[in-house]
Write a protein that holds these residues in place. Sequence first.
Motif, short mmCIF file in Angstrom:
data_model
loop_
_atom_site.label_atom_id
_atom_site.label_comp_id
_atom_site.label_asym_id
_atom_site.label_seq_id
_atom_site.Cartn_x
_atom_site.Cartn_y
_atom_site.Cartn_z
N GLN A 83 -0.45 18.17 60.39
CA GLN A 83 -0.61 19.80 60.05
C GLN A 83 0.42 20.46 59.24
OE1 GLN A 83 -1.85 21.42 63.88
NE2 GLN A 83 -3.64 19.96 63.95
N ALA A 84 1.62 19.97 59.23
CA ALA A 84 2.67 20.69 58.35
C ALA A 84 2.18 20.40 56.98
CB ALA A 84 4.16 20.23 58.74
N MET A 85 1.82 19.07 56.85
CA MET A 85 1.29 18.82 55.29
C MET A 85 0.15 19.49 54.89
SD MET A 85 2.20 17.24 52.73
CE MET A 85 2.15 16.00 51.33
N GLU A 86 -0.86 19.55 55.70
CA GLU A 86 -1.98 20.36 55.45
C GLU A 86 -1.90 21.88 55.23
OE1 GLU A 86 -4.40 19.52 58.93
OE2 GLU A 86 -4.91 17.54 58.41
N ALA A 87 -0.92 22.44 56.13
CA ALA A 87 -0.49 23.82 55.98
C ALA A 87 0.15 24.01 54.41
CB ALA A 87 0.25 24.47 56.90
N THR A 88 1.11 23.01 54.13
CA THR A 88 1.67 23.15 52.95
C THR A 88 0.85 23.00 51.93
OG1 THR A 88 3.92 22.04 53.84
CG2 THR A 88 3.61 22.08 51.54
N LEU A 89 -0.20 22.01 51.65
CA LEU A 89 -0.90 21.75 50.52
C LEU A 89 -1.95 23.23 50.51
CD1 LEU A 89 -2.19 18.32 50.82
CD2 LEU A 89 -0.48 19.10 49.35
N ASP A 90 -2.28 23.70 51.66
CA ASP A 90 -2.98 24.97 51.50
C ASP A 90 -2.23 26.19 51.07
OD1 ASP A 90 -5.42 23.68 52.44
OD2 ASP A 90 -5.53 24.87 54.50
N ALA A 91 -0.67 26.30 51.26
CA ALA A 91 0.08 27.26 50.76
C ALA A 91 0.05 27.07 49.27
CB ALA A 91 1.28 27.29 51.41
#
Length: 344
Positions: free
Chosen positions: A296-304
């Motif tokens: 979920q951290a990676m998903e949020a980072t890619l979305d950011a």
Amino acid sequence: MKHLVQAAAAFAIVAAAGSTAFAGDYPAPTPLAEGAQAPISAIHKKEGKLRIAYMPPATEFNYYIAIGEGIKSVAAGKDLEVFMLAPQSGADINGQMGMIQDVLTQDVDAIIFGTHDEGAAAPLLKQAVDKGVAVVMINSDIPNFPTPIHGVVGYAQRKGTHKIADWAKAKFGDAPVKVGVIEGQPGYHSTERVGGFLDGIKDASNFEVVASIDGKWNVEGGNTAAMDLLQAHPETQLIFAANDYMAIGASYAAKALGRRDLVILGNDGDTSGLEEIAAGNFTATVNTVPFLMGQQAMEATLDALDHKFPGGWVEIPTEIVDGTNVISVLQHPEKLYPKPSKAY
């Protein structure tokens, strides 16, 4: 660049070409405290291959490697490179700060980080934010990091350890209980985890804390702290440790002292801790599912990086794992890292 050479562990992923846009599968974020949110719109939007640095506080803990494996699982098949850089010891604050300085001289698009010293890391991460680098903190629920950052992904630490305090109250009922606490190295994480447990037992007049000792977040420190605590307070019936490594260390001390009656509680859901619970060596933990946290951290980072993440804190769910349900958790090795030592 000396820290890049001296890093205790590193990994790299160069993924196949593909779209970098990702509609993250994570809960709706909670806003950070006023003034703590860095603007998502100021993140540099890059065409082509992305470089993302994963920078946990240490490699001595498999917990952070499990988060890294979650990050890698989301990175697979995308046009990006991810590398991990961290000191071996979680007490090596200067080492981590040097590594962050090194990364700031490179062409990185995002930093996913955890730290045991928010004050030391803040000025360097401010530099990253000012350069348009996406900065996301993992394994935390801090609403007001000392400098504005783009997001935080982690579990509600006080809520998690309050849950395990509730578990302890249900186990002991009205019987008098002498409690020993093994804290982590001083900082936000230790304050929140210990605070949640103490909040949970403060309404139970039969629970008495006899000692609270720093266990330095690791097995050796937990062993030393528990040995000192149990020798000074042999009446202790329950030990709460702020992470699973210190709980494992406490179990070694209990075994050495012949204390088979001792209830030992941890926090993390590390694979080694889960297997120790299955073996009956310590009692229960707060499972914070680090592999899922990494995803979920990676998903949020890619979305950011694609200006799709709204900012804020993404909460990871927790559960209490004890002897009644630990086998069912260990039977899903695809959600664990490292994998369990055997099939359950």
